[in-house]
Design a protein around this motif. Sequence first.
Motif, mmCIF file in Angstrom:
data_model
loop_
_atom_site.group_PDB
_atom_site.id
_atom_site.type_symbol
_atom_site.label_atom_id
_atom_site.label_comp_id
_atom_site.label_asym_id
_atom_site.label_seq_id
_atom_site.Cartn_x
_atom_site.Cartn_y
_atom_site.Cartn_z
ATOM 1 N N LYS A 46 0.865 -1.176 0.000
ATOM 2 C CA LYS A 46 0.000 0.000 0.000
ATOM 3 C C LYS A 46 0.901 1.225 0.000
ATOM 4 O O LYS A 46 2.127 1.118 0.156
ATOM 5 N N VAL A 47 0.310 2.392 -0.143
ATOM 6 C CA VAL A 47 1.073 3.639 -0.102
ATOM 7 C C VAL A 47 1.549 3.879 1.327
ATOM 8 O O VAL A 47 0.768 3.817 2.278
ATOM 9 N N TYR A 48 2.851 4.136 1.482
ATOM 10 C CA TYR A 48 3.437 4.455 2.789
ATOM 11 C C TYR A 48 3.545 5.968 2.943
ATOM 12 O O TYR A 48 3.138 6.532 3.940
ATOM 13 N N ASP A 49 4.137 6.600 1.940
ATOM 14 C CA ASP A 49 4.200 8.065 1.880
ATOM 15 C C ASP A 49 4.290 8.442 0.399
ATOM 16 O O ASP A 49 4.145 7.587 -0.465
ATOM 17 N N ALA A 50 4.537 9.696 0.095
ATOM 18 C CA ALA A 50 4.523 10.160 -1.297
ATOM 19 C C ALA A 50 5.536 9.431 -2.180
ATOM 20 O O ALA A 50 5.320 9.284 -3.386
ATOM 21 N N ASP A 51 6.632 8.951 -1.594
ATOM 22 C CA ASP A 51 7.691 8.316 -2.383
ATOM 23 C C ASP A 51 7.828 6.811 -2.165
ATOM 24 O O ASP A 51 8.614 6.169 -2.857
ATOM 25 N N SER A 52 7.110 6.263 -1.185
ATOM 26 C CA SER A 52 7.348 4.872 -0.797
ATOM 27 C C SER A 52 6.084 4.031 -0.738
ATOM 28 O O SER A 52 5.028 4.506 -0.323
#
Length: 128
Positions: A46-52
Motif C-alpha cells: 500500500k502507499v506508505y508516503d509520497a515516495d514509498s
Amino acid sequence: MEIIVTDESDERFIEMCASFGCVIDEPHVVLLLINFGKTVGCTSFKVYDADSAEITTLFLNSYDNREKIAYKLIRQLEKIAMDYEFKSVVVSFESREDILIEIFEKLDYQFVEDADEILLKKEFKSLI
C-alpha cells in the motif's frame, strides 16, 4: 508457477490472509503466486508516503522453496512499485528476530535508523 496481480478484494487473497489471522481493509496491490491452480504465496503493498510503498503482507503456504518463492514475489512487487513511480519500498517488523528479515536483507533492504519501529527500506536506483 504464475503470478497474478489483483487487489485486496480478491477472494483468494482474503482466504489466505484469514488463514494467517490477517484482515486487510485498505486499498492494496496484491500479488498471488499460483501453482497448479493453488495459491502457494502472496504479498501486497500500500502507499506508505509520497515516495514509498509499504509491503504489508508476505504469506507462503508452501514449505518447499520458501526463500525462492519469497524472492520471486518480492522482486515482482518491487517492479510494480517502480511502475507506480515509487522511489522506495519499506517493510516493518514487530521483532528483529523475525525470520523474514534475513530474506529482505539478502534483497538489499537496509534498517532505517531513527525509526520508531523496526523498519527496513530499499531505495530504487534511478537510471537517469
